[in-house]
Every structure is written in C-alpha cells, then in structure tokens.
Design an enzyme around this catalytic site. Sequence first.
Site, PDB file in Angstrom:
ATOM      1  CD  GLU A  16       4.854 -28.319  -0.862  1.00 50.39           C
ATOM      2  OE1 GLU A  16       3.993 -27.611  -1.352  1.00 50.39           O
ATOM      3  OE2 GLU A  16       6.054 -27.997  -0.824  1.00 50.39           O
ATOM      4  CB  CYS A  33       8.034 -24.236   2.426  1.00 51.54           C
ATOM      5  SG  CYS A  33       8.712 -22.706   3.003  1.00 51.54           S
TER       6      CYS A  33
HETATM    7  N1  SAH Z   1       7.480 -21.007   9.925  1.00 51.23           N
HETATM    8  C1  SAH Z   1       8.846 -21.378  10.136  1.00 51.23           C
HETATM    9  C2  SAH Z   1       9.313 -22.557   9.329  1.00 51.23           C
HETATM   10  C3  SAH Z   1       8.865 -22.677   7.904  1.00 51.23           C
HETATM   11  S1  SAH Z   1       9.572 -21.573   6.728  1.00 51.23           S
HETATM   12  C4  SAH Z   1       9.747 -20.187   9.964  1.00 51.23           C
HETATM   13  O1  SAH Z   1       9.250 -19.107   9.679  1.00 51.23           O
HETATM   14  O2  SAH Z   1      10.940 -20.304  10.175  1.00 51.23           O
HETATM   15  C5  SAH Z   1      11.226 -22.121   6.594  1.00 51.23           C
HETATM   16  C6  SAH Z   1      12.174 -21.048   6.058  1.00 51.23           C
HETATM   17  O3  SAH Z   1      11.997 -20.858   4.650  1.00 51.23           O
HETATM   18  C7  SAH Z   1      11.946 -19.705   6.704  1.00 51.23           C
HETATM   19  O4  SAH Z   1      13.166 -19.094   7.015  1.00 51.23           O
HETATM   20  C8  SAH Z   1      11.219 -18.970   5.601  1.00 51.23           C
HETATM   21  O5  SAH Z   1      11.309 -17.603   5.794  1.00 51.23           O
HETATM   22  C9  SAH Z   1      11.910 -19.490   4.369  1.00 51.23           C
HETATM   23  N2  SAH Z   1      11.227 -19.271   3.093  1.00 51.23           N
HETATM   24  C10 SAH Z   1       9.910 -19.115   2.859  1.00 51.23           C
HETATM   25  N3  SAH Z   1       9.670 -18.900   1.550  1.00 51.23           N
HETATM   26  C11 SAH Z   1      10.861 -18.939   0.939  1.00 51.23           C
HETATM   27  C12 SAH Z   1      11.272 -18.778  -0.423  1.00 51.23           C
HETATM   28  N4  SAH Z   1      10.405 -18.571  -1.394  1.00 51.23           N
HETATM   29  N5  SAH Z   1      12.599 -18.880  -0.693  1.00 51.23           N
HETATM   30  C13 SAH Z   1      13.497 -19.105   0.293  1.00 51.23           C
HETATM   31  N6  SAH Z   1      13.171 -19.263   1.576  1.00 51.23           N
HETATM   32  C14 SAH Z   1      11.866 -19.167   1.907  1.00 51.23           C
END
Ligand code: SAH
Length: 341
Positions: free
Chosen positions: A89, A330
């Site tokens: 996505e 995501c």
């Molecule tokens: N793996 C990387 C990048 C992808 S996640 C990382 O951990 O930074 C990107 C961001 O979205 C991260 O800060 C993650 O913790 C956050 N994230 C994941 N699921 C989420 C959700 N349901 N709501 C809000 N933020 C979320």
Amino acid sequence: MKNIYGETHQQLEQYFLDLGEKKFKATQVFEWLYEKRVSSFEEMSNVKKSVIQVLQQDYVMEPLKIMDILTDVDVHKYLFQLSDGEKVEAVLMKHDYGNSICVSTQVGCNMGCTFCESGRLKKRRNLEAYEMVLQLLMVEEHLGERISRVVLMGIGEPFDNYENVMKFIDIINHPKGMAIGARHITISTCGIIPKIKEFMKEKRQVNLAISLHAPNDTLRSRLMPINKSYPLTELIPVLKEYVDETHRRLTFEYIMLKGINDQKVHAIELAKLLRGINCYVNLIPYNETSHIEYEKSSKERILQFYDTLKKEKINVTIRREFGSKVMAACGQLRSHYEEGK
Ligand code: SAH
C-alpha cells in the site's frame, strides 16, 4: 530482467560506459523516465535505435498494477499488486504545504510491534527499489499532481531493507530523477541500531524518525519486541551520537495508546529520556484496527500529554489524523485483501 526504474543514475552511467557509450546517456534516460514520463523505450526519441534495442534487451519498463483506491478527505490510499502477485500500500496525504506520500518498503514486516497491523502478516520479501519508485510515479500519475514529500512509514521496516531503500532514495533524490529534496524525505525506523550507525556515516540530509512509543524499556519491550534486542539504554546513546555527528534534528514518533503509555508520568519520563537531544516528539493518535485490542487515547489525554511535554521544554506536535475511514493504519488495506474480506 531488471526493471529500469530500479537503476540509479550512477548505475546507468556505468551501464552506458560498459557499452562503450557516453555516460551522458544516463541523464537522457532519466529525463525520459522522470521528467517526460514516457511508458516505452521507443519514445526516447533522442536515443539512437541501436541503444534502445540494447536497453530493451536488458530492462523492462513495467508499471505496478493499481488494485484499489480508497478516498477520504485529503487522502487517497492505494493498493498495488506487484509482478509476483504480492500486494503493498501507499497513502497520499494532501497538506496545505503540498502532497506527501507514505510508501511501503517490504511485503509484510517481521518486527512484530503489538499495535501494528502490518506485522500481523509476516514479511514475505523486501521491496526492490523500482517497486518503491513506482509507488510515487503511479500515484503522481493518478493524481495529476507532483508529490513533494516522502515518508517511509508504510508496510515494512526500512532498515531491514537497507540497500534497496538507499537506492530508492538516490533515484527519487537525483536532480534528473524526481528531484525530491533529501530534507523532504523521512525514514522511520523501530530502532535497528547497527543500521542507524551505518546511516549516520552516510551523512545524508534525509530525516530520521524513531518509533519510540514508550519512555522506558519495560513498557517498550511489551509493545515492540525489537526493544529486547536494541533496548533504549543502548538506542538513546546512539541517537545522541547521531545528532552530534549529523547535526540533524531527530523526530520521535509516539503513538498514544489509551491507558498504556498516555499518562502524565509517561510524559515526564519521556521528557527526562530525551532531555538535551535536538529532537521533537510527534504524538500520533492511534489508528484503531479491528484485529488489535488497543484503543486510542482521548483528545483531552493527548492534549494533556502535549502540555506536559511543552512545560518540560520538549518540542512536540500532534499529528493530524488522516483517513481512518480508508483504513489508513499501515497494512490494514493489505491484510483486508489477503484475508479475503
Ligand atoms: N517500521 C518502521 C516504519 C513503518 S511504521 C517504523 O517502525 O517506524 C510507521 C509508523 O506508524 C510507526 O511509528 C508505527 O509505529 C506507526 N503505526 C503503526 N500502526 C499504527 C496505527 N495503527 N496507528 C498509528 N500509527 C501506527
């Protein structure tokens, strides 16, 4: 065969030199791909026929397939199908300062953060550089507008796919590529220390964001298994070194989870942890998903947390909420499809 969108300008220069051609051809090809946006080699009218034939033998120029687009106020969410049938996505967000895109870097993710939808489906493979470049190109084409900012915050852990991610950045950052300024690109990581050190040495102007989500090791290890390998006690000193070495300001992402990490004591502990680091904290209202039990903190609680950090002289912002109607967390759209709903 390789996809042409995965070649850096430098790789193409070498390619042409090896063919006994002038390396300037690389610039011509980049202009056709990223300025004029042609969809076949034949259209590269200032490249001679014999060279076009060689290019056609060595490269394909295939787009990704857009499987679905969900739209909400100021946000489009795209589901792409890759050539082997895998799905990822990208999310396009419209801000008053321009368009930004959130790209995926892997098919699935192995980091296993308990709150995250992407990690429910384990990593199947890394994305190739061209698969990241094409997320931008396809979205710009659909939108009919340019993208000015890129965040690597989609499915996957960018530092678990380091080389392809750096190639991707080289391609979109190149003045003859999409010319997206390094300072307009942000890599987000859960904190893989060896890769942060490697990235620090590259001295790029690219922004680094750390997914923190907790102010101490006990809580962080509960939320993010990676913290058991790379705990805060080791991560924070490395990040201090990063700021000293690069003179870049760090971003800390902090998801607000109701009753888990959102109390005043957490804010105070967080301020203490980050004291003296050139950084800012981005508070993220949690995007609830149906499979995971966490809830998002109330608006009041988020504002209180914000105020506490402010009083403690920590730079802090609250992330604007985008697209809860379009499954913007995501991995949500992908898992929705993979599970056949
Ligand atoms: N793996 C990387 C990048 C992808 S996640 C990382 O951990 O930074 C990107 C961001 O979205 C991260 O800060 C993650 O913790 C956050 N994230 C994941 N699921 C989420 C959700 N349901 N709501 C809000 N933020 C979320």
